[in-house]
Write an enzyme that holds these catalytic residues in place. Structure first.
Site, mmCIF file in Angstrom:
data_model
loop_
_atom_site.group_PDB
_atom_site.id
_atom_site.type_symbol
_atom_site.label_atom_id
_atom_site.label_comp_id
_atom_site.label_asym_id
_atom_site.label_seq_id
_atom_site.Cartn_x
_atom_site.Cartn_y
_atom_site.Cartn_z
ATOM 1 C CB CYS A 44 -0.924 0.020 1.216
ATOM 2 S SG CYS A 44 -2.050 -1.378 1.318
ATOM 3 C CG HIS A 87 -1.025 3.425 4.646
ATOM 4 N ND1 HIS A 87 -1.002 2.118 4.200
ATOM 5 C CD2 HIS A 87 -0.353 3.419 5.832
ATOM 6 C CE1 HIS A 87 -0.348 1.363 5.061
ATOM 7 N NE2 HIS A 87 0.059 2.140 6.065
#
Length: 594
Positions: A89, A150
């Site tokens: 990610c 993130h």
């Protein structure tokens, strides 16, 4: 009269200006503003999380229902060799936002952690990196991010927000600064540093047992240790337990939060309501900005574990909880697309859909598979070389500008979205740094037939695992593997029993000579070639090797954002609503900005 085409793009009718009025106002010279705005489309980017390319109907799935994403593909262009720049990610999204390999900004593992672990770590996307949002904001776009970030939050204090979306060109943010993890669901087993957490728990128990044994011995006169020393040992034990519990015991409260711009609005977040909140925010953002050019990046939490799915979709698919979550994701995408239709924005919006990397094969529980399906492609999430870890959906739609139903079988990258969006928004790609992506506009429109990428390099952490060559003369696409993960158990196709496969060490195999595949004929990478089976073997290995050496000359050292010091939880960096450490708040009703 159609406005002048800008940068090779055919522009649809100016928004809010009927065709007859266009003729009149063009003659009078009063439609310059409308024409200029028509050349800057709205840009809607939708990214799923951990979605396998084989999970969508338009990519061959016949057992999951994804009608809305399939419709998007029917009305637009579908990329069949669209590739993530990293198989996890944080680094994948850093590359997507900047058009650069993530290691160029330090957003890649050296040999330890491969993604950000805490909201309260000091690592994140550096402020000197330029995102597509920052460039479009300068071009007059409203820029919004709804969903997962993130990419870090703070550097030195709880409120400096140096890595925050609003410090990277987004004018509005609503969503998770971190990512979904099992810890966000109280009913799931822990995920963040699960093995280290278990070790700390055992050490704490052993320390407590030792202290009790010493205290009992002192009370019974069996040892001469002073009570002061016993008290000191007990204090040390309490300190160890407190520090362990203060971090890992509060993972849900520290990491699973929602923010609106700079403010924490829900801590911990209520998973069952988060999907609907994000949808309302996305629809509201479109409505608020319908009369001006906007960039909206919808970064979905679906279909990352723990696969939180509303009761309307539970048990409705043929593939358990994961399938239910995929079908709910498709419904969410459909609602966002409907918002464009309802406000008459479909024809003036460049819409793009993708996933950050391949499906998570190792995600399982006692009921079965919790991760995605990568179709015919080998490997999955965390694997930087095998196609299953990096080949992702890529769908782009702009009615009247991009041909409907077009399929492109050329190598493209998530890093290409950066220069594509910058071009569409009328901006300029930075000239003071290496940009690894190339604009997709000519390829999408059909003005060129070949990808701008002759070579693509596939990393796992800081380690180059594979490289791809698109031979312009023959049209063949070669893939050279220098390192591959060792599956567990052997031949299983994944690293079961681990979160994801490792990038280095004993968990990988280094190939000398390298493995060679012809993806044009063997896309599933099932049959490695050899000098005996492929006359061009030595030539291909040498050509790719030269490209790798040239690529390495573009690398330069940067501060590592995933170093231990940047990854560790720091209480003074923890985003918090209320008084720390008793951070707690909840929200009710509509979260839309008024």
């Amino acid at each position: 009269m159609r406005p002048t085409v800008h940068r090779g793009l055919a522009a649809p009718a100016a928004r809010g200006c009927p065709p007859a009025l266009l003729v009149v106002c063009a003659l009078l010279g009063t439609c310059e503003l409308q024409a200029a705005r028509a050349l800057k489309p709205n840009i809607l980017l939708i990214m799923a999380d951990d979605l396998g390319i084989g999970d969508l109907g338009c990519y061959g799935n016949r057992t999951l229902r994804t009608p809305n994403i399939d419709r998007l593909a029917d009305e637009g262009v579908r990329l069949t060799q669209h590739l993530a720049a990293a198989p996890l990610c944080t680094p994948s999204r850093a590359a997507f936002l900047t058009g650069r390999h993530s290691f160029r900004s330090g957003m890649e593992a050296t040999d330890g952690y491969r993604a950000l672990q805490w909201n309260a770590g000091s690592g994140g996307l550096p402020a000197n990196e330029t995102t597509f949002a920052r460039i479009l904001q300068r071009e007059g776009y409203a820029t919004g991010l709804i969903g997962k970030w993130h990419q870090g939050v703070n550097c030195e204090s709880r409120t400096d927000h140096c890595h925050h979306p609003l410090n990277h060109g987004f004018g509005y943010f609503y969503g998770m600064p971190f990512t979904l993890v099992n810890d966000c669901d109280p009913g799931r087993p822990p995920e963040v540093d699960a093995s280290l957490r278990a070790q700390l728990g055992r050490y704490t128990q052993l320390m407590a047992l030792g202290i009790l044994t010493v205290a009992a011995g002192r009370a019974g006169g069996l040892t001469s240790v002073s009570w002061k020393a016993v008290a000191g040992l007990a204090g040390l034990g309490v300190l160890v337990f407190a520090s362990w519990y203060a971090s890992f015991g509060f993972v849900r409260r520290w990491n699973c939060i929602l923010m609106k711009n700079h403010n924490v609005t829900e801590q911990p977040m209520v998973l069952e309501r988060t999907g609907s909140r994000l949808l309302k925010e996305a629809v509201s953002y479109i409505e608020r900005n319908k009369d001006r050019p906007f960039l909206l990046f919808v970064s979905l939490l679906h279909v990352h574990i723990p696969l939180v799915t509303t009761k309307e979709f539970l048990g409705k698919s043929r593939h358990g909880l994961y399938g239910d979550n995929v079908e709910e994701m498709d419904w969410l995408v459909g609602r966002i697309l409907n918002a464009l239709d309802e406000h008459g924005l479909k024809n003036t919006t460049f819409t793009y859909f993708t996933s950050d990397h391949g499906g998570h094969l190792e995600a399982r529980d006692e009921h079965g598979q919790l991760g995605g399906w990568n179709g015919i492609y080998r490997g999955g999430k965390g694997m930087g070389g095998w196609e299953g870890g990096i080949r992702v959906p890529g769908i782009a739609r702009w009615p009247g500008v991009l041909p409907a139903g077009r399929v492109i079988q050329e190598p493209t990258s998530l890093m290409d979205v950066f220069p594509t969006v910058v071009q569409l928004g009328g901006g300029q790609v930075p000239q003071d740094r290496v940009i690894d992506g190339h604009s997709l506009v000519p390829l999408l429109q059909g003005t060129v037939e070949r990808s701008a990428h002759d070579f693509l390099f596939h990393y796992c952490g800081k380690h180059l695992h594979a490289a791809r060559w698109r031979d312009r003369d023959s049209g063949r696409i070669w893939k050279v593997h220098y390192v591959t993960p060792r599956f567990h158990p052997e031949g299983a196709g994944a690293c079961y029993g681990r979160g994801v496969c490792p990038c280095s060490g004993e968990g990988v195999t280094r190939h000398s000579p390298p493995l060679l595949f012809d993806l044009s004929r063997d896309p599933s990478e099932a049959r490695p070639l050899s000098p005996g089976t492929e006359p061009l073997y030595q030539e291909v290995i040498a050509t790719v090797g030269e490209a790798v050496q040239q690529h390495r000359t573009t690398l330069s050292p940067v501060p590592p954002q995933f170093s231990l010091g940047n990854i560790l939880w720091n209480p003074w960096l923890q985003p918090c609503c209320g008084a720390f450490p008793f951070c707690s708040c909840s929200q009710d009703g509509d979260n839309s900005e008024t």
